[in-house]
Design a protein around this motif. Structure first.
Motif, PDB file in Angstrom:
ATOM      1  N   VAL A  74      46.846  71.517  43.237  1.00 55.38           N
ATOM      2  CA  VAL A  74      46.150  72.709  43.669  1.00 55.38           C
ATOM      3  C   VAL A  74      46.636  73.202  45.032  1.00 55.38           C
ATOM      4  CG1 VAL A  74      43.912  73.673  44.186  1.00 55.38           C
ATOM      5  CG2 VAL A  74      44.159  72.032  42.348  1.00 55.38           C
TER       6      VAL A  74
ATOM      7  N   ILE B 184      42.467  65.002  42.988  1.00 51.20           N
ATOM      8  CA  ILE B 184      42.174  66.012  41.975  1.00 51.20           C
ATOM      9  C   ILE B 184      42.999  65.773  40.723  1.00 51.20           C
ATOM     10  CG2 ILE B 184      42.396  68.468  41.447  1.00 51.20           C
ATOM     11  CD1 ILE B 184      41.596  68.995  44.373  1.00 51.20           C
TER      12      ILE B 184
ATOM     13  N   CYS C  49      48.029  70.647  34.967  1.00 53.34           N
ATOM     14  CA  CYS C  49      47.219  71.781  35.409  1.00 53.34           C
ATOM     15  C   CYS C  49      46.912  71.586  36.887  1.00 53.34           C
ATOM     16  CB  CYS C  49      45.939  71.888  34.589  1.00 53.34           C
ATOM     17  SG  CYS C  49      45.138  70.327  34.261  1.00 53.34           S
TER      18      CYS C  49
ATOM     19  N   THR D 175      44.027  62.992  39.611  1.00 54.40           N
ATOM     20  CA  THR D 175      43.458  61.858  38.875  1.00 54.40           C
ATOM     21  C   THR D 175      42.244  62.292  38.066  1.00 54.40           C
ATOM     22  OG1 THR D 175      44.188  60.325  40.576  1.00 54.40           O
ATOM     23  CG2 THR D 175      42.452  59.559  39.113  1.00 54.40           C
ATOM     24  N   LEU D 176      41.421  63.129  38.661  1.00 48.43           N
ATOM     25  CA  LEU D 176      40.215  63.573  37.961  1.00 48.43           C
ATOM     26  C   LEU D 176      40.546  64.401  36.725  1.00 48.43           C
ATOM     27  CD1 LEU D 176      37.748  64.587  40.812  1.00 48.43           C
ATOM     28  CD2 LEU D 176      37.767  62.532  39.398  1.00 48.43           C
ATOM     29  N   THR D 177      41.601  65.168  36.813  1.00 48.47           N
ATOM     30  CA  THR D 177      41.928  66.078  35.709  1.00 48.47           C
ATOM     31  C   THR D 177      42.940  65.479  34.737  1.00 48.47           C
ATOM     32  OG1 THR D 177      43.632  67.111  37.065  1.00 48.47           O
ATOM     33  CG2 THR D 177      41.455  68.119  37.101  1.00 48.47           C
ATOM     34  N   GLU D 178      43.299  64.226  34.989  1.00 50.14           N
ATOM     35  CA  GLU D 178      44.283  63.558  34.136  1.00 50.14           C
ATOM     36  C   GLU D 178      43.810  63.541  32.689  1.00 50.14           C
ATOM     37  OE1 GLU D 178      46.939  60.151  35.950  1.00 50.14           O
ATOM     38  OE2 GLU D 178      45.167  59.350  34.961  1.00 50.14           O
ATOM     39  N   ASN D 179      44.737  63.800  31.786  1.00 44.74           N
ATOM     40  CA  ASN D 179      44.433  63.798  30.351  1.00 44.74           C
ATOM     41  C   ASN D 179      43.395  64.840  29.975  1.00 44.74           C
ATOM     42  OD1 ASN D 179      46.138  61.595  29.954  1.00 44.74           O
ATOM     43  ND2 ASN D 179      44.508  60.174  30.473  1.00 44.74           N
ATOM     44  N   CYS D 180      43.206  65.800  30.858  1.00 42.53           N
ATOM     45  CA  CYS D 180      42.158  66.787  30.609  1.00 42.53           C
ATOM     46  C   CYS D 180      42.625  67.879  29.672  1.00 42.53           C
ATOM     47  CB  CYS D 180      41.711  67.419  31.920  1.00 42.53           C
ATOM     48  SG  CYS D 180      40.580  68.776  31.708  1.00 42.53           S
ATOM     49  N   CYS D 181      43.767  68.473  29.959  1.00 46.70           N
ATOM     50  CA  CYS D 181      44.222  69.622  29.178  1.00 46.70           C
ATOM     51  C   CYS D 181      45.330  69.205  28.220  1.00 46.70           C
ATOM     52  CB  CYS D 181      44.681  70.731  30.105  1.00 46.70           C
ATOM     53  SG  CYS D 181      43.379  71.281  31.213  1.00 46.70           S
ATOM     54  N   GLY D 182      45.083  68.188  27.464  1.00 46.26           N
ATOM     55  CA  GLY D 182      46.080  67.720  26.524  1.00 46.26           C
ATOM     56  C   GLY D 182      47.314  67.171  27.211  1.00 46.26           C
TER      57      GLY D 182
END
Lengths: 107, 107
Positions: free
Chosen positions: A100, A84, A97, A86-93
């Motif tokens: 989980v 998870i 985040c 890895t998937l959200t990496e670089n997502c929220c600036g």
DNA sequence: TTATCATTTCCATGATTATCGAACCATGGA
DNA sequence: TCCATGGTTCGATAATCATGGAAATGATAA
């Protein structure tokens, strides 16, 4: 996490029977479930389930432990968190985040 | 989320080129990237990239919008959150340990 | 309009995956 | 030991997927 490993884990989950097994094991918690009971729950031939369990194990998403004549499989929550992340990496600036679910999940 | 859809989304990401495209689009934010620039970034033949973009689009993970002669593709963060939510379902004793990235991400 | 550029669709090919019967391995009880 | 039980590996088959060349589509500019 290396991209090849990420792909491997996603591929392991990208199959209806395997995803069902994984979710079953997530619910089962650290105790896990014996292979036979999983096969029974899904109505799969032993050889077929074994094939899928090998995929999940090889991807590092589940762990196996022998107990008597049974082999118990359980979900690896840390691996799921890595995925998870890895998937959200670089997502929220770049803000963290995640993760989980911690290792104490279902404890 | 329906299990078939979850499998479809995981399958869409479980391929090195597609995962790379998706991560590129996550970094690119809502503005997205033109198909040609993506193909250039990955060194793929146009037909091959088009095939992969269709997979991602059909899975609902990316969106396309026409802008002049270009078609811009962008990541669908809500879809990614749904996917993560499904994976972590029933993980932490049913507590909501999500979502990870909101629609205002990268804004 | 026509020419051109961006992208997709069509098609064939090679590679990978899912399934399960049959044979095999391991464990624990007679 | 020998047997029964729980799982895995092997092998064959059918189905699905990834790739890119060639042709078709769609959009714009001249």
């Amino acid at each position: 996490m290396e991209i090849k490993q990420t792909v491997q884990r996603l591929a392991a989950l990208a199959q209806e029977n395997r995803l069902t097994v994984f979710r079953l094991l997530v619910e089962a918690g650290p105790a896990g479930m014996a292979a036979g009971r999983i096969a029974e729950a899904l109505g799969l031939a032993p050889a077929t389930l074994s094939f899928h369990l090998k995929e999940l194990t090889h991807a590092g998403l589940v762990q196996a432990r022998q107990e008597g004549r049974f082999i118990f499989y359980s979900a690896d929550f840390a691996a799921m968190n890595d995925l998870i992340a890895t998937l959200t990496e670089n997502c929220c600036g770049g803000e963290p985040c995640l993760p989980v679910c911690g290792p104490n999940c279902k404890e």
